[in-house]
Design a protein around this motif. Structure first.
Motif: not given
Length: 72
Positions: A12-31
């Motif tokens: 899957f690593n070839v199909k997904v682009k890393y967009a960075g990270q947050l310093d605080i916890a936040t909700k995550a979604y799967i689509a």
């Protein structure tokens, strides 16, 4: 980091682009793309898997390692 450790062996690593990270916890979604004919099947697999993990108590064991609360 957990995602990337699992994504590479699955290819899957070839199909997904890393967009960075947050310093605080936040909700995550799967689509799942409506353009993918398998999206509904993938959604069902994921949903049913989470239900099974929750019922067995395994979900709590997994998310507690990362200090995450159940989102239910």
């Amino acid at each position: 980091m957990i995602f990337w450790n699992m994504a590479k062996p699955l290819g899957f690593n070839v199909k997904v682009k890393y967009a960075g990270q947050l310093d605080i916890a936040t909700k995550a979604y799967i689509a799942f793309s409506p353009a993918n004919k398998n999206s509904q099947r993938y959604r069902k697999i994921l949903s049913e898997g989470i239900i099974k993990l929750r019922k067995s108590g395994e979900l709590h064991q997994i998310i507690s390692r990362y200090n995450i609360q159940d989102w239910k």
